[in-house]
Design a protein around this motif. Structure first.
Motif, PDB file in Angstrom:
ATOM      1  N   GLY A 231       0.971  -1.206   0.062  1.00  0.00           N
ATOM      2  CA  GLY A 231       0.012   0.062   0.084  1.00  0.00           C
ATOM      3  C   GLY A 231       0.983   1.206  -0.064  1.00  0.00           C
ATOM      4  O   GLY A 231       0.436   2.400  -0.376  1.00  0.00           O
ATOM      5  N   GLY A 276      -1.171  -1.771   8.406  1.00  0.00           N
ATOM      6  CA  GLY A 276      -2.280  -1.113   8.731  1.00  0.00           C
ATOM      7  C   GLY A 276      -3.353  -1.355   9.340  1.00  0.00           C
ATOM      8  O   GLY A 276      -4.018  -0.699  10.311  1.00  0.00           O
ATOM      9  N   CYS A 281      -2.346   3.791   8.969  1.00  0.00           N
ATOM     10  CA  CYS A 281      -1.692   4.290   7.721  1.00  0.00           C
ATOM     11  C   CYS A 281      -0.380   4.622   8.413  1.00  0.00           C
ATOM     12  O   CYS A 281       0.480   4.975   7.603  1.00  0.00           O
ATOM     13  CB  CYS A 281      -2.167   5.033   6.716  1.00  0.00           C
ATOM     14  N   GLU A 284       2.341   2.403   7.687  1.00  0.00           N
ATOM     15  CA  GLU A 284       2.549   2.114   6.053  1.00  0.00           C
ATOM     16  C   GLU A 284       2.907   3.380   5.290  1.00  0.00           C
ATOM     17  O   GLU A 284       4.338   3.436   5.391  1.00  0.00           O
ATOM     18  CB  GLU A 284       1.197   1.709   5.584  1.00  0.00           C
ATOM     19  N   VAL A 285       2.151   4.362   5.000  1.00  0.00           N
ATOM     20  CA  VAL A 285       2.770   5.565   4.335  1.00  0.00           C
ATOM     21  C   VAL A 285       3.622   6.393   5.159  1.00  0.00           C
ATOM     22  O   VAL A 285       4.529   6.844   4.757  1.00  0.00           O
ATOM     23  CB  VAL A 285       1.376   6.160   3.858  1.00  0.00           C
ATOM     24  N   CYS A 323      -6.220   4.364   8.659  1.00  0.00           N
ATOM     25  CA  CYS A 323      -6.375   3.563   7.378  1.00  0.00           C
ATOM     26  C   CYS A 323      -7.855   3.157   7.262  1.00  0.00           C
ATOM     27  O   CYS A 323      -8.459   2.383   7.894  1.00  0.00           O
ATOM     28  CB  CYS A 323      -5.611   2.238   7.489  1.00  0.00           C
ATOM     29  N   PRO A 325      -9.663   2.549   3.642  1.00  0.00           N
ATOM     30  CA  PRO A 325      -9.784   2.615   2.254  1.00  0.00           C
ATOM     31  C   PRO A 325     -11.026   2.354   1.618  1.00  0.00           C
ATOM     32  O   PRO A 325     -11.804   1.295   2.220  1.00  0.00           O
ATOM     33  CB  PRO A 325      -8.827   1.361   1.897  1.00  0.00           C
ATOM     34  N   PRO A 333      -7.755   6.361   0.216  1.00  0.00           N
ATOM     35  CA  PRO A 333      -6.841   7.385  -0.151  1.00  0.00           C
ATOM     36  C   PRO A 333      -5.439   7.146  -0.515  1.00  0.00           C
ATOM     37  O   PRO A 333      -4.493   7.971  -0.650  1.00  0.00           O
ATOM     38  CB  PRO A 333      -6.686   8.160   1.447  1.00  0.00           C
ATOM     39  N   CYS A 334      -5.000   5.725  -0.839  1.00  0.00           N
ATOM     40  CA  CYS A 334      -3.682   5.300  -0.800  1.00  0.00           C
ATOM     41  C   CYS A 334      -2.839   5.913  -1.895  1.00  0.00           C
ATOM     42  O   CYS A 334      -1.626   6.316  -1.597  1.00  0.00           O
ATOM     43  CB  CYS A 334      -3.668   3.796  -0.829  1.00  0.00           C
ATOM     44  N   ARG A 337      -1.902   9.749  -1.507  1.00  0.00           N
ATOM     45  CA  ARG A 337      -1.560   9.677  -0.239  1.00  0.00           C
ATOM     46  C   ARG A 337       0.306   9.321  -0.636  1.00  0.00           C
ATOM     47  O   ARG A 337       1.115  10.105   0.132  1.00  0.00           O
ATOM     48  CB  ARG A 337      -1.956   8.995   0.739  1.00  0.00           C
ATOM     49  N   GLU A 383      -7.697  -0.483   8.864  1.00  0.00           N
ATOM     50  CA  GLU A 383      -7.853  -1.230   7.649  1.00  0.00           C
ATOM     51  C   GLU A 383      -9.093  -2.444   7.851  1.00  0.00           C
ATOM     52  O   GLU A 383      -9.131  -3.473   7.600  1.00  0.00           O
ATOM     53  CB  GLU A 383      -6.574  -2.149   7.633  1.00  0.00           C
TER      54      GLU A 383
HETATM   55  S1  SF4 Z   1      -4.936   3.653   3.979  1.00  0.00           S
HETATM   56 FE1  SF4 Z   1      -4.291   2.567   2.229  1.00  0.00          FE
HETATM   57  S2  SF4 Z   1      -1.802   2.555   1.896  1.00  0.00           S
HETATM   58 FE2  SF4 Z   1      -2.749   3.447   4.133  1.00  0.00          FE
HETATM   59  S3  SF4 Z   1      -2.742   1.630   5.380  1.00  0.00           S
HETATM   60 FE3  SF4 Z   1      -4.550   1.579   4.564  1.00  0.00          FE
HETATM   61  S4  SF4 Z   1      -4.660   0.317   2.713  1.00  0.00           S
HETATM   62 FE4  SF4 Z   1      -2.289   0.805   3.420  1.00  0.00          FE
END
Ligand code: SF4
Length: 401
Positions: A231, A276, A281, A284-285, A323, A325, A333-334, A337, A383
């Motif tokens: 992600g 996530g 997030c 992750e991001v 997170c 999505p 938003p991945c 973002r 998530e």
């Molecule tokens: S928002 Fe998207 S990129 Fe961020 S943790 Fe969740 S699934 Fe992954």
């Protein structure tokens, strides 16, 4: 801590925990039960809530067979990790094997009770940045030399493969048009952004184009590199290859920058989480941005303290990022973002480079805070697609086909 190779896995998107992990687990279970006539898989927690959007069922059936029965059981929760699945193998009507396993982020699998930290195959003797920096100071070495001192010599060859895979994903992404899979029918944008870059030659435009290219490939189940997850796979490649193509950073330096970024990702994975489903997030991001900021600071000549500061700034200012999505797909938003966080990584590196590296909050502290913030985050922002953007009412209608 284990090798930084485990941070960079090359595989198909869209989700390291929801597709790469289940694919690996399915292959393992199939290899253990080659005589089975059919399989059943139960998906619990976050898997059950976002598994469809993340294509977990699709990848499991691709490995275990189309007749595999898959049960989505969102109410079954686990305190070990939210991404839990249980495999059942049958020979006719007889149950011959069962296996409960967790996909804990970045494509990694763990069994219940197994130590989450990377103690199993340790490569590095230190587990905190503070200790790493002290060791480097004592030995008069850089962070790159630190990584080289403890990793096996084949790391360079592996990172070459990683960089090539990042480059390939970008090349495919900026050459592809069309819409992404799913109800939203989101138009791919990387090609248009790249064409704009060829006109305006602005660095942010190439960063956005490269990040979109990688994330759009990921959303289309293309081959990408986890950095640290699927992600969040757009941030680091766009910073590295954007700096290579726009600022002419030498390719050999990109390999070294991958070592720095991998070390940062490893510290978070070891001391907190890159999942996530566990911490939102920010893991992750937020972590991808921290890795990329450290890499950019290195490429621009930052010393060890400045690199640590850049990584800290980037993670600190992603704290609390949720997170959520839409449709459980790794798209909104991945994708956007990732692109904006690539620019944020550059900003964090430039800010740190304006200083002598002295600052109050350490990277180790902010990693700890991220873990605690993740624990306090409501489950609907981890998530599950039960809150936030995933539940907004006012969205524009998808374009008519
Ligand atoms: S928002 Fe998207 S990129 Fe961020 S943790 Fe969740 S699934 Fe992954």
């Amino acid at each position: 801590m284990e090798s930084i190779k485990n941070i960079y896995l090359i595989g198909r998107g869209p989700s390291s925990s929801h597709t790469m992990g289940p694919e690996k687990a399915s292959k393992r279970f199939l290899a253990k039960n080659p005589q089975a006539t059919h399989f059943k898989v139960e998906l619990y927690g976050s898997f059950a809530l976002t598994g469809k959007g993340h294509m977990t069922d699709k990848i499991i059936r691709e490995v275990l067979g189309e007749n595999t029965e898959i049960a989505f059981l969102p109410l079954v929760e686990s305190s070990y990790h939210p991404n839990c699945m249980k495999f059942f193998a049958y020979l006719g009507n007889e149950l011959i094997d069962e296996w409960k396993v967790y996909s804990v982020g970045g494509g990694e699998l763990k069994e219940e009770g197994e130590e989450r930290k990377g103690y199993k195959n340790p490569v590095f003797p230190h587990h905190f940045m503070e200790d790493i920096l002290a060791y480097c100071k004592q030995e008069h070495i850089s962070l790159v030399e630190y990584v080289d001192r403890f990793e096996a010599p084949d790391l360079n060859a592996y990172l070459e493969t990683v960089l090539n895979a990042m480059d390939d994903a970008i090349k495919r992404g900026i050459a592809t048009e069309g819409v992404l899979p799913g109800r939203l029918k989101i138009k791919r944008k990387a090609k248009t952004f790249y064409e704009k870059y060829l006109e305006n030659h602005r660095f942010p435009t190439i960063l956005y184009a490269y990040s979109l290219a990688t994330s759009e490939e990921n959303a289309s189940s293309g081959i990408i590199v986890t950095a640290p997850t699927c992600g969040s796979c757009g941030v680091l490649p766009s910073v590295l290859l954007g700096m290579h193509h726009h600022h002419h950073s030498p390719r050999e330096s990109l390999i070294k920058a991958l070592k720095i970024a991998g070390l940062i990702g490893n510290l978070v994975k070891h001391n907190a989480s890159i999942s996530g489903a566990e911490v939102g997030c920010q893991g992750e991001v937020g972590v991808a941005c921290s890795m990329a900021a450290a890499a950019a600071a290195y490429l621009k000549g930052g010393n060890n303290s400045v690199i640590e500061y850049a990584a800290e700034i980037a993670l600190e200012h992603h704290l609390g990022m949720t997170c959520d999505p839409i449709d459980g797909m790794v798209q909104i938003p991945c994708i956007e973002r990732n692109a904006l966080s690539a620019q944020y990584a550059i900003n964090a590196s430039e800010y740190a480079l304006m200083t002598d590296g002295a600052h109050h909050i350490t990277l180790d502290s902010v990693i700890e805070v991220m873990k605690e913030t993740g624990k306090d985050m409501h489950a609907k922002y981890r998530e599950t697609s039960l809150g936030g953007l995933a539940t907004v009412k006012r969205t524009k209608e998808p374009p008519k086909e």
